[in-house]
Design an enzyme around this catalytic site. Structure first.
Site, PDB file in Angstrom:
ATOM      1  N   ARG A   1       0.825  -1.203   0.000  1.00 29.85           N
ATOM      2  CA  ARG A   1       0.000   0.000   0.000  1.00 29.85           C
ATOM      3  C   ARG A   1       0.868   1.265   0.000  1.00 29.85           C
ATOM      4  O   ARG A   1       0.630   2.182  -0.795  1.00 29.85           O
ATOM      5  CB  ARG A   1      -0.917   0.019   1.229  1.00 29.85           C
ATOM      6  CG  ARG A   1      -1.920  -1.111   1.317  1.00 29.85           C
ATOM      7  CD  ARG A   1      -2.847  -1.182   0.144  1.00 29.85           C
ATOM      8  NE  ARG A   1      -3.470   0.105  -0.158  1.00 29.85           N
ATOM      9  CZ  ARG A   1      -4.084   0.396  -1.310  1.00 29.85           C
ATOM     10  NH1 ARG A   1      -4.106  -0.497  -2.292  1.00 29.85           N
ATOM     11  NH2 ARG A   1      -4.645   1.562  -1.507  1.00 29.85           N
ATOM     12  N   ILE A   2       1.869   1.325   0.864  1.00 28.26           N
ATOM     13  CA  ILE A   2       2.713   2.515   0.928  1.00 28.26           C
ATOM     14  C   ILE A   2       3.614   2.597  -0.296  1.00 28.26           C
ATOM     15  O   ILE A   2       3.772   3.661  -0.905  1.00 28.26           O
ATOM     16  CB  ILE A   2       3.551   2.516   2.219  1.00 28.26           C
ATOM     17  CG1 ILE A   2       2.645   2.646   3.444  1.00 28.26           C
ATOM     18  CG2 ILE A   2       4.586   3.651   2.193  1.00 28.26           C
ATOM     19  CD1 ILE A   2       1.866   3.950   3.520  1.00 28.26           C
TER      20      ILE A   2
ATOM     21  N   ASP B   1      10.350  -6.477  -4.266  1.00 27.10           N
ATOM     22  CA  ASP B   1       9.133  -7.077  -3.733  1.00 27.10           C
ATOM     23  C   ASP B   1       9.136  -8.545  -4.133  1.00 27.10           C
ATOM     24  O   ASP B   1       9.618  -8.891  -5.226  1.00 27.10           O
ATOM     25  CB  ASP B   1       7.886  -6.366  -4.291  1.00 27.10           C
ATOM     26  CG  ASP B   1       6.632  -6.705  -3.502  1.00 27.10           C
ATOM     27  OD1 ASP B   1       6.180  -5.850  -2.713  1.00 27.10           O
ATOM     28  OD2 ASP B   1       6.102  -7.827  -3.668  1.00 27.10           O
TER      29      ASP B   1
ATOM     30  N   SER C   1       4.629   7.175  12.715  1.00 25.61           N
ATOM     31  CA  SER C   1       3.465   6.617  12.018  1.00 25.61           C
ATOM     32  C   SER C   1       2.577   7.730  11.496  1.00 25.61           C
ATOM     33  O   SER C   1       2.747   8.911  11.842  1.00 25.61           O
ATOM     34  CB  SER C   1       2.657   5.723  12.965  1.00 25.61           C
ATOM     35  OG  SER C   1       2.021   6.518  13.965  1.00 25.61           O
ATOM     36  N   CYS C   2       1.599   7.342  10.689  1.00 23.25           N
ATOM     37  CA  CYS C   2       0.666   8.329  10.135  1.00 23.25           C
ATOM     38  C   CYS C   2      -0.103   9.033  11.246  1.00 23.25           C
ATOM     39  O   CYS C   2      -0.277  10.255  11.230  1.00 23.25           O
ATOM     40  CB  CYS C   2      -0.288   7.661   9.146  1.00 23.25           C
ATOM     41  SG  CYS C   2      -1.109   6.160   9.779  1.00 23.25           S
TER      42      CYS C   2
ATOM     43  N   ASN D   1      -4.261   7.950   5.796  1.00 19.58           N
ATOM     44  CA  ASN D   1      -3.133   7.276   6.445  1.00 19.58           C
ATOM     45  C   ASN D   1      -2.105   6.727   5.472  1.00 19.58           C
ATOM     46  O   ASN D   1      -0.958   6.499   5.858  1.00 19.58           O
ATOM     47  CB  ASN D   1      -3.627   6.155   7.362  1.00 19.58           C
ATOM     48  CG  ASN D   1      -4.623   5.231   6.697  1.00 19.58           C
ATOM     49  OD1 ASN D   1      -5.776   5.614   6.492  1.00 19.58           O
ATOM     50  ND2 ASN D   1      -4.188   4.033   6.362  1.00 19.58           N
TER      51      ASN D   1
END
Length: 352
Positions: free
Chosen positions: A12-13, A36, A154-155, A321
């Site tokens: 996601r990030i 990845d 963190s977000c 986020n």
């Protein structure tokens, strides 16, 4: 100066980072390589189609060992461990560690000692990094000679910290309590699962769409690391079944009684001035989906401001986020990349 970055983990990030860089005409960073365990074909598909972000606004293709984004070729590796990734072979200066698996400073440092990168930014509340650097609060404390592995926390910590920074600077702030309501996280499950969850707490393996789930393992008091003047604080986090948009609330005691109008004016002035791009201000009544794709760490909601005659204050702000946090990761990658020390002939690296 353009900083060459590598991304470990195109989840996601990682995909958000790639989309942001691809959309900016002068991002100040260039993605040189990614790693990845998924195949390059699957990485390309994940960028082209996204259930939250929609179709990729450009072109994405897999060509051999390269991911080609808007005609820019990005070398794709598929190693399970950081020590196997030859970042230096592709000129990577800064690695963004975005797998969620290598949060510890010791393992993230393998990107440097084994892969030949020069700095690492961990996309999480890391364990024992060289520094926690929250943009808009304490990023100016970055030491290029002593900080090789850094984390922006963190977000939720970023959203809370920018609001706390404004209150602290303008009115003083203590006796802080915070609460964060997080949208569904990528590591959560559709059905209950006893394995593969983010942490050891069995509640984090419960079905994401069925419950409000306490998340006690998020390090909320990292706000105090960025702003030590605040002193001790209490915090709580919860994951809720919404796909996008999260909420941060902060309450405390100011140095003198203030009005809600004073607080909101201070936030609006900071958003238009020293915290432009990091703090945003929206006078309209907002809900969580309204913050989707907002690049700020926090979208302040003035309708949530409350004050009391004895100096009590409560504020709230929204944050995407993934998107806001990814923008801060890129800010941090630019910061450390642009201030890289002159390479030493004594520095060596080797792929294990």
């Amino acid at each position: 100066m353009t900083v060459a970055i590598g991304i470990n983990g195109l989840g996601r990030i990682g995909r958000s980072l790639t989309r942001i860089v691809a959309a900016m005409p002068d991002a100040g960073v260039q993605i040189a390589a990614v790693n990845d365990i998924a195949s390059t074909d699957k990485l390309a598909y994940g960028l082209r189609r996204d259930s939250i972000r929609g179709a990729f606004p450009g072109t994405v293709a897999a060509r051999g060992d390269y991911l080609v984004v808007n005609d820019h070729a990005i070398r794709a590796f598929h190693h399970e461990r950081p020590e196997r990734i030859p970042w230096a072979d592709h000129g990577v200066d800064v690695v963004i560690e975005a797998t969620g698996r290598f949060r510890a400073g010791t393992t993230a440092r393998h990107h440097i000692t084994h892969g030949g990168a020069r700095k690492v930014v961990i996309s999480a509340s890391a364990d024992d990094p060289d520094a926690f650097l929250v943009f808009g609060a304490n990023h100016q404390n970055y030491d290029p000679d002593g900080h090789d592995v850094v984390s922006p926390a963190s977000c939720g910590v970023n959203a809370l910290t920018v609001m706390a920074k404004v209150l602290l600077d303008r009115f003083g702030l203590g006796s802080v309590n915070t609460s964060v309501i997080l949208a569904s996280q990528g590591w959560q499950r559709v059905h209950d699962s006893a394995v593969g969850t983010s942490r050891d707490d069995p509640r984090l393996g419960r079905a994401a769409g069925e419950s409000i789930i306490p998340h006690n393992y998020v390090v909320g008091d990292l706000v105090r690391v960025a702003l030590p003047e605040i002193g001790e604080m209490r915090y709580s986090y919860y994951c809720v079944p919404t796909p996008i948009g999260s909420l941060a609330e902060l309450s405390g005691t100011t140095g003198r009684p203030v009005s809600a109008e004073e607080v909101n004016r201070a936030m609006a002035e900071a958003a238009a001035g020293p915290l432009r791009g990091i703090l945003a201000y929206d006078p309209d009544p907002t809900v969580s989906v309204d913050v989707k794709n907002n690049p700020a760490s926090c979208l302040f909601d003035p309708s949530g401001t409350q004050t009391t005659a004895d100096g009590g204050v409560k504020v709230r702000g929204w944050f995407d986020n993934e998107w806001g946090f990814s923008n801060r990761l890129l800010d941090l990658a630019r910061l450390v990349g642009e201030r890289l020390p002159v390479p030493s002939s004594r520095v060596s690296w080797s792929v294990a």
